[in-house]
Scaffold this active site. Structure first.
Site, PDB file in Angstrom:
ATOM      1  CB  SER A   1      -0.959  -0.044   1.185  1.00  0.00           C
ATOM      2  OG  SER A   1      -2.010   0.879   1.021  1.00  0.00           O
TER       3      SER A   1
ATOM      4  CG  ASP B   1      -6.291  -2.897  -4.118  1.00  0.00           C
ATOM      5  OD1 ASP B   1      -7.124  -2.294  -3.420  1.00  0.00           O
ATOM      6  OD2 ASP B   1      -5.068  -2.893  -3.875  1.00  0.00           O
TER       7      ASP B   1
ATOM      8  CG  HIS C   1      -5.380  -2.579  -0.326  1.00  0.00           C
ATOM      9  ND1 HIS C   1      -4.720  -1.955  -1.358  1.00  0.00           N
ATOM     10  CD2 HIS C   1      -4.915  -1.996   0.810  1.00  0.00           C
ATOM     11  CE1 HIS C   1      -3.909  -1.040  -0.878  1.00  0.00           C
ATOM     12  NE2 HIS C   1      -3.998  -1.050   0.438  1.00  0.00           N
TER      13      HIS C   1
END
Length: 643
Positions: free
Chosen positions: A488, A570, A602
């Site tokens: 991320s 995602d 994600h």
């Protein structure tokens, strides 16, 4: 065929070299021990105290199991076949389990109810392309749950009352005003709400009852801590508990009289934000407040539990948390986090003050030698003190080691002390592991947080370079063998590291990281709309500025090897973020390996996918840093595609 033979021979050569170089390291920990399903995890006691629930694999997929307290009649009750159950809790009747599940990582969570007797499961939120959020449950209302659902407007969650017997759903709060979240009092009435304003500031609203209009209660400027908000109501419903940094540097727990606005500080630390609170399950009295300093520590508020906390601190050397308790408040379930062992779960009998071990989540880890996690701090180039954690390999000299800078996501989050599967994995392979809570990390107060405003790819990245240089200066790290790794925001930091400072790192691993901050903001889920102002305030608000902080536009500067892993579904960091930088690098003839998991979002929830990713990442790091690795072998059932 010859190419495959050459690759295999190369892998064997790498393994032999690593084996010789790290002969003093402890036994290699298999990846499935670190990253496969836990044997058991997340136990919860039923409200009536008669049943125990926990998560465990069923045919390789995590599901909820239950057993009668004092018996060995364990049985699986849920029947998830794909991603596994990760979030569940008891219904107040002690006869049903409630859990959340999405589809392929899309984060469109549904709330499911499973009957323990029949094992029948029904979807309480059977809407397409809708996300459900738990708002509240209350022991006094055993047949009701409040759920936020964005089926009217995908940008906003309205509050619905769901009858747990009939399944009937009724909207009770239409979110006309763009509230980010709601809170209920101790009569299950929605009486407080939080809204993020266009400039990034926060406004707290209250009302006298569920029929009264909302009125503004407090306004906080855009520079206050991002983890602040509504913590709950006092037992008499006359006061509101808030985590607020107004008139202070850190997030404090304050109690505010709803009628008069008079405020009192309940708990605070001058350096660290409040990290959580504990209240009685039925009386709702505030009992303790947690601060996550170098380690997690509790401040007891209610003297009635002081003897209990004193007893729990003596059970084992780890940071404890009361994770579940029955309505009679006689039985607690307590978890202990260790830095060099699995998580341990105990039942704690309050009358006798006796703790009894239930299980550890990964007992196979107990036979391996794990590394210790050391809290450290250093001075950044501008004089700011930066905190983090250093994990060094066991059995080898602590000098001139290959190192992995493991960057946390968020970025409005932080690394904490305790078992990190990634840190143990990397240390076991021979790497020093540095987890840095760079500026903009949360938990250290608003000055630490705000120092990261508009500093993506700038001072936030400087902190990572300064961390690397500190480790080199201390003698821990080999300056020629440092990789940057993260997911991320940590994936973004990896791309920045290789594109903005191409000579600083030997290699990089990016997991679901954004490459273009403009396209990132344009593709975030619609229900993030109420907090989009936070992004523009913290990241930047013009296309030109965000482009200057986007690695995509410097992809041609990358010279060191890069591995990218992405979930196809995602919703936070769209797959296009990875696709576009891979395309740009390949056009510029730059070194990049790309893995897409077709059934993930994600992050990687399915064990087969995790094992495939870590096998690839491990071999990648061994190739460019020289650590040891476990040969991949055959990993069945993964959805990873090499693109």
């Amino acid at each position: 065929m010859k190419r495959h033979l050459r690759l295999a021979a190369g892998a064997v050569f790498l393994l032999l070299c690593a084996t010789q170089a790290f002969a003093e390291l402890p036994t290699l920990i298999p990846r499935d021990v670190l990253f496969g399903n836990p044997e058991k995890a997340g136990p919860q006691i039923s409200p009536d105290g008669k049943m125990l629930a926990y998560l465990a694999p069923d045919n390789g997929v995590l599901n909820v199991w239950v057993r009668t307290v004092g018996q060995q009649d364990d049985r699986v009750v849920t029947s998830d076949k794909k991603r596994g159950v990760r979030i569940y809790f008891w219904q107040q009747d002690s006869k049903h389990i409630l859990y959340l599940q999405d589809e392929g990582g899309n984060e469109n969570w549904h709330v499911y109810q499973t009957d323990l007797a029949t094992k029948e499961t029904r979807d309480l939120t059977p809407f397409e392309k809708v996300q459900a959020r738990i708002v509240a449950v209350d022991p006094k209302f055993p047949d009701v749950i409040l759920i936020g659902i964005n089926n009217r407007d995908p940008r906003l969650h309205d509050v619905h009352r769901v009858d747990l017997k009939s399944g009937k759903t009724e909207m009770i709060v239409e979110n006309k005003d763009g509230m980010e979240s709601f809170a209920v009092d101790n009569n299950l009435q929605v009486r407080a709400a939080k809204k993020v304003l266009p400039d990034g500031s926060t406004e707290i609203f209250v009302r006298d009852d569920d029929k009264s209009p909302w009125r503004s209660f407090q306004k906080w400027g855009p520079d206050e801590v991002v983890n602040g908000g509504i913590a709950g109501f006092s037992p008499d419903n006359k006061k509101l508990w808030l985590i607020s940094s107004v008139d202070a540097n850190t997030g404090r727990l304050v109690e505010v009289d709803i009628a008069t606005g008079k405020q009192a500080v309940v708990a605070e630390d001058k350096q660290y934000d409040v990290g959580g609170a504990m209240a009685h399950p039925t009386r709702r009295t505030l009992e303790a407040v947690r601060f996550v300093r170098a380690r997690s520590e509790w401040q007891v508020i209610d003297k009635a539990i002081k003897a209990d906390f004193d007893a729990l601190r003596k059970v084992r050397d780890g940071d404890f948390n009361v994770t579940s308790r029955d309505d009679a408040d006689k039985t607690w379930l307590v978890s202990y986090v260790m830095d060099n062992g699995p998580a341990y779960y105990y039942t704690y009998d309050r009358p006798s003050k006796k703790a009894t071990l239930l299980f550890s989540n990964r007992p196979a880890l107990e036979k391996y030698t794990l590394a210790r996690m050391r809290p450290v701090s250093f001075q950044a180039r501008d004089g700011m003190t930066i905190h983090g954690y250093l994990t060094l390999p066991v059995g080898v000299p602590e000098k001139n080691l290959p190192m992995v800078l493991n960057v946390h996501g968020g970025p409005w989050g932080r690394d904490t002390w305790g078992l990190s599967s990634e840190a143990q994995w990397l240390a076991n392979r021979g790497y020093a592991v540095f987890q840095v809570n760079f500026r903009a990390s949360t938990g250290y107060g608003k000055a630490y947080l705000n120092a990261g405003d508009r500093q993506w790819g700038a001072k936030m990245h400087d902190d990572l370079i300064d961390a690397k240089n500190w480790a080199i200066k201390q003698g821990y790290a080999d300056p020629k063998k440092v990789a940057i790794y993260g997911g991320s925001y940590g994936g973004y930091a990896t791309l920045v590291g290789l594109a903005f400072t191409p000579e600083e790192f030997a290699a990089g691993v990016d997991i679901v990281g954004p490459s273009n901050l403009n396209t990132l903001l344009k593709s975030i889920p619609p229900y993030w709309g109420p907090i989009k102002a936070v992004f523009t305030k913290r990241m930047g608000d013009t296309e030109e500025f965000l482009n200057s902080r986007s690695p995509l536009f410097k992809a041609d500067k990358i010279t060191k090897p890069l591995l990218i892993a992405q979930g196809a579904n995602d919703p936070r960091v769209n797959i296009k973020e990875s696709d576009q930088i891979v395309e740009a690098m390949r056009k510029a003839n730059k070194p990049v390996e790309y893995i897409v998991f077709t059934d993930e979002g994600h992050g990687f929830a399915r064990p087969a996918n995790r094992l495939f990713f870590y096998a690839k990442a491990e071999e990648f790091l061994a190739k460019y840093l020289g650590g040891r690795f476990e040969p991949a072998g055959e990993i069945k059932g993964h959805a990873g595609e090499i693109r």
